[in-house]
Design a protein around this motif. Structure first.
Motif, short mmCIF file in Angstrom:
data_model
loop_
_atom_site.label_atom_id
_atom_site.label_comp_id
_atom_site.label_asym_id
_atom_site.label_seq_id
_atom_site.Cartn_x
_atom_site.Cartn_y
_atom_site.Cartn_z
N ASN A 273 0.83 -1.22 0.00
CA ASN A 273 0.00 0.00 0.00
C ASN A 273 0.86 1.26 0.00
O ASN A 273 0.52 2.26 -0.65
CB ASN A 273 -0.94 0.00 1.21
CG ASN A 273 -2.06 -1.01 1.08
OD1 ASN A 273 -2.41 -1.42 -0.03
ND2 ASN A 273 -2.63 -1.42 2.21
N ILE A 274 1.98 1.22 0.73
CA ILE A 274 2.91 2.36 0.75
C ILE A 274 3.47 2.59 -0.66
O ILE A 274 3.54 3.72 -1.14
CB ILE A 274 4.07 2.10 1.73
CG1 ILE A 274 3.57 2.16 3.18
CG2 ILE A 274 5.20 3.10 1.52
CD1 ILE A 274 3.22 3.54 3.68
N ILE A 275 3.89 1.51 -1.32
CA ILE A 275 4.43 1.63 -2.67
C ILE A 275 3.39 2.23 -3.61
O ILE A 275 3.69 3.12 -4.42
CB ILE A 275 4.92 0.26 -3.19
CG1 ILE A 275 6.13 -0.21 -2.37
CG2 ILE A 275 5.28 0.32 -4.67
CD1 ILE A 275 6.63 -1.59 -2.72
N GLU A 276 2.15 1.78 -3.49
CA GLU A 276 1.09 2.31 -4.34
C GLU A 276 0.82 3.78 -4.06
O GLU A 276 0.55 4.58 -4.97
CB GLU A 276 -0.18 1.47 -4.16
CG GLU A 276 -0.04 0.05 -4.74
CD GLU A 276 -1.28 -0.79 -4.51
OE1 GLU A 276 -2.15 -0.37 -3.71
OE2 GLU A 276 -1.37 -1.88 -5.12
N SER A 277 0.90 4.18 -2.78
CA SER A 277 0.71 5.60 -2.43
C SER A 277 1.82 6.46 -3.03
O SER A 277 1.56 7.57 -3.53
CB SER A 277 0.71 5.77 -0.90
OG SER A 277 -0.38 5.11 -0.31
N LEU A 278 3.05 5.95 -3.00
CA LEU A 278 4.16 6.69 -3.60
C LEU A 278 3.99 6.80 -5.11
O LEU A 278 4.32 7.83 -5.71
CB LEU A 278 5.49 6.00 -3.25
CG LEU A 278 6.01 6.23 -1.83
CD1 LEU A 278 7.13 5.26 -1.50
CD2 LEU A 278 6.49 7.66 -1.67
N GLN A 279 3.49 5.75 -5.73
CA GLN A 279 3.23 5.81 -7.18
C GLN A 279 2.26 6.94 -7.50
O GLN A 279 2.47 7.70 -8.45
CB GLN A 279 2.63 4.49 -7.66
CG GLN A 279 3.58 3.32 -7.64
CD GLN A 279 2.86 2.07 -8.12
OE1 GLN A 279 2.33 2.04 -9.22
NE2 GLN A 279 2.82 1.05 -7.29
N LYS A 280 1.20 7.05 -6.70
CA LYS A 280 0.20 8.10 -6.94
C LYS A 280 0.82 9.48 -6.72
O LYS A 280 0.56 10.42 -7.49
CB LYS A 280 -0.99 7.89 -6.01
CG LYS A 280 -1.82 6.66 -6.35
CD LYS A 280 -2.95 6.46 -5.36
CE LYS A 280 -3.73 5.18 -5.68
NZ LYS A 280 -4.81 4.93 -4.69
N THR A 281 1.66 9.61 -5.68
CA THR A 281 2.32 10.88 -5.41
C THR A 281 3.19 11.30 -6.60
O THR A 281 3.25 12.47 -6.96
CB THR A 281 3.20 10.78 -4.15
OG1 THR A 281 2.37 10.44 -3.03
CG2 THR A 281 3.92 12.09 -3.86
N LEU A 282 3.86 10.33 -7.19
CA LEU A 282 4.75 10.61 -8.32
C LEU A 282 4.03 10.60 -9.66
O LEU A 282 4.65 10.82 -10.70
CB LEU A 282 5.89 9.57 -8.34
CG LEU A 282 6.85 9.62 -7.15
CD1 LEU A 282 7.74 8.39 -7.13
CD2 LEU A 282 7.69 10.88 -7.19
N ASN A 283 2.73 10.30 -9.61
CA ASN A 283 1.92 10.29 -10.83
C ASN A 283 2.49 9.33 -11.87
O ASN A 283 2.69 9.65 -13.04
CB ASN A 283 1.83 11.70 -11.42
CG ASN A 283 0.74 11.80 -12.48
OD1 ASN A 283 -0.23 11.05 -12.43
ND2 ASN A 283 0.91 12.71 -13.43
N THR A 284 2.80 8.13 -11.40
CA THR A 284 3.34 7.11 -12.31
C THR A 284 2.65 5.79 -12.04
O THR A 284 2.35 5.44 -10.90
CB THR A 284 4.86 6.94 -12.12
OG1 THR A 284 5.31 5.95 -13.04
CG2 THR A 284 5.22 6.49 -10.72
N ASP A 285 2.37 5.08 -13.11
CA ASP A 285 1.83 3.73 -13.00
C ASP A 285 3.01 2.79 -13.12
O ASP A 285 3.45 2.46 -14.21
CB ASP A 285 0.82 3.48 -14.11
CG ASP A 285 0.27 2.06 -14.04
OD1 ASP A 285 0.39 1.45 -12.95
OD2 ASP A 285 -0.28 1.58 -15.04
N ILE A 286 3.54 2.40 -11.98
CA ILE A 286 4.85 1.77 -11.98
C ILE A 286 4.83 0.42 -12.71
O ILE A 286 5.32 0.31 -13.81
CB ILE A 286 5.40 1.67 -10.53
CG1 ILE A 286 6.82 1.12 -10.53
CG2 ILE A 286 4.54 0.90 -9.61
CD1 ILE A 286 7.49 1.18 -9.18
#
Length: 365
Positions: free
Chosen positions: A222-235
């Motif tokens: 969930n943390i990784i997904e939150s960081l993805q959203k912050t960076l506006n990237t679909d990792i």
């Protein structure tokens, strides 16, 4: 960290012999400086940034002009590694000279003998250094390309490569990863004036990881997904082989967010403390580098615009060392080095320095 004092060549050789010197790189400096700073990044605030036609990183102006003058005379190796070529010929760059040979480092530490100051040798564990040589020639080294910005690219393939780079490096270096991960959290705390919500959660999870306690894998994802959203990237969906991989991914995403925030908001950050030392060792056509058993640390940096006064600022990577030696009695040590063939003539081995060595030697007789 204790400072070790050396007063003779014999003391130095004894210490180096007992410290398994093959495990270290060395750098000698003739005076004390608070940080190890490459020539292109020293006194950077003295440059005139007001001229729009200038490159935003001042030393690139020198490299660009130098290439325009000599580029057509270069062989393919020197053209490909032009930043190394520039450093060798006296152009300021962000490369920091180091050596595999402890006696070469001692020679440089003993320069400026007329000054009543000590010299210093810094020792760097080879195992803690990340080799980025294969990455740098891909970039246009006489144009606007900063390695940190390349690490922070959010395109899927670039991001995968960055994560894999650090994953491969940290896999067998848990202690170093722990140190740099905690440094990153601390630097984020200073930048954001306190811990962000997920920073605090990450810190607690990381402490559980270090203590080999049971992990909440779902919360980490969930943390990784939150960081993805912050960076506006679909990792992407990563296949994690071990729990350590989660935290290396988080480390990369956190430092990308950190650098992104510096650039966007212009918050002054002078030193980058959470990256490993980067080694750059290109194929060289220079005899001097071979004589000095030389290679380089690539000192990364980030340029940003300070919003209040609208001036350029620079965040510069801190080059961390493992052992510091203070060298006293420099004049006598230089004489001892000369007796075993370590001198200006053998260190540089060019016509000018051979001539200077002969003049200096005969002057003392």
């Amino acid at each position: 960290m204790d400072k070790i004092i050396i007063t003779s060549l014999q003391e130095y050789i004894k210490y180096i012999s007992e410290s398994t010197h093959n495990d270290f790189y060395f750098r000698g400096e003739s005076n004390y400086f608070h940080d190890r700073i490459s020539s292109g990044l020293r006194n950077i605030e003295c440059f005139d940034f007001g001229q729009a036609e200038k490159h935003r990183v001042p030393f690139f102006n020198y490299i660009k002009e130098y290439y325009m003058e000599v580029g057509n005379r270069l062989n393919e190796i020197d053209r490909k590694n032009f930043i190394c070529f520039s450093q060798h010929h006296g152009i300021p760059t962000n490369l920091l000279d180091i050596s595999r040979d402890p006696l070469v480092a001692l020679y440089f530490a003993c320069q400026d003998v007329n000054k009543s100051t000590s010299g210093y040798i810094y020792m760097f564990k080879k195992d803690n250094v990340l080799d980025i040589t294969q990455y740098l020639p891909e970039y246009n080294m006489y144009d606007n390309s900063e390695f940190i910005l390349e690490l922070c690219r959010l395109e899927k393939e670039k991001l995968i490569n960055t994560i894999q780079l650090f994953k491969s490096f940290f896999k067998q270096r848990k202690k170093l990863f722990e140190k740099l991960f905690l440094s990153l959290i601390e630097d984020r705390k200073h930048l954001f004036k306190g811990l962000q919500g997920y920073d605090e959660n990450i810190l607690n999870m990381f402490e559980d990881f270090l203590n080999d306690e049971e992990k909440d894998t779902e919360s980490i994802i969930n943390i990784i997904e939150s960081l993805q959203k912050t960076l506006n990237t679909d990792i992407f969906k990563i296949v994690f082989e071990e729990e350590e991989d989660y935290f290396i991914t988080i480390y990369v995403l956190l430092f990308i967010d950190y650098f992104k925030s510096i650039v966007e908001f212009g918050e002054p950050v002078f030193r980058i403390n959470f990256l490993p030392n980067f080694k750059y060792e290109p194929i060289s056509s220079f005899q001097r580098i071979k004589h000095q058993k030389g290679l380089f640390f690539y000192q990364s940096y980030l340029n940003y615009k300070e919003p209040v006064y609208e001036v350029d600022g620079y965040s510069i990577q801190r080059i961390s060392y493992d052992i510091e030696l203070e060298i006293r009695n420099k004049g006598e040590i230089l004489k001892s080095l000369d007796k075993i063939g370590i001198n200006r003539k053998t260190i540089f081995d060019d016509f000018d320095n051979i001539a200077k060595y002969i003049v200096e030697s005969l002057k003392d007789k």
